[in-house]
Design a protein around this motif. Structure first.
Motif: not given
Length: 113
Positions: A58-76
């Protein structure tokens, strides 16, 4: 020669994990990277201490999802940011193979992370 970031993590049972993480060629501040890793791990530890037992998956899943969200926030373009995220994760996970485990839970297969 590629730059690396030495990083030591402490486990709940008092062990240590010593890493040498490769840094991306465009890393602006290795010190800030280290501070952010410490902040993220500290927040996770605090949450688990407060809310109790949490599955490692569950921790790894949350970290992976947080990385995806943060990646999508980058204006590129998404292809650019996801390619960079994949590269960074692959290189960071490569450092697991050479991490040094010491202390009470020194076995790399003991489930400490």
């Amino acid at each position: 020669m590629a730059r690396t970031l030495p990083y030591t993590a402490r486990t709940q049972s008092g062990g240590t994990l010593d890493f040498s993480f490769p840094l991306h060629k465009d890393t602006a501040s290795p010190m800030r990277v280290s501070q952010l890793v410490t902040t993220i791990l500290g927040a996770l530890d605090q949450d688990v201490r407060t809310l109790g037992e949490t599955a490692n998956g569950d921790v790894l899943q949350a970290l992976a999802m947080a990385l995806a969200v943060r990646t999508a926030m980058i204006p590129a373009p998404a292809l650019t940011t996801t390619a960079m995220a994949h590269q960074l994760v692959d290189e960071a996970l490569g450092a697991v193979e050479t991490a040094t485990h010491s202390g009470p839970d020194a076995s790399p297969d003991s489930g400490t992370a």
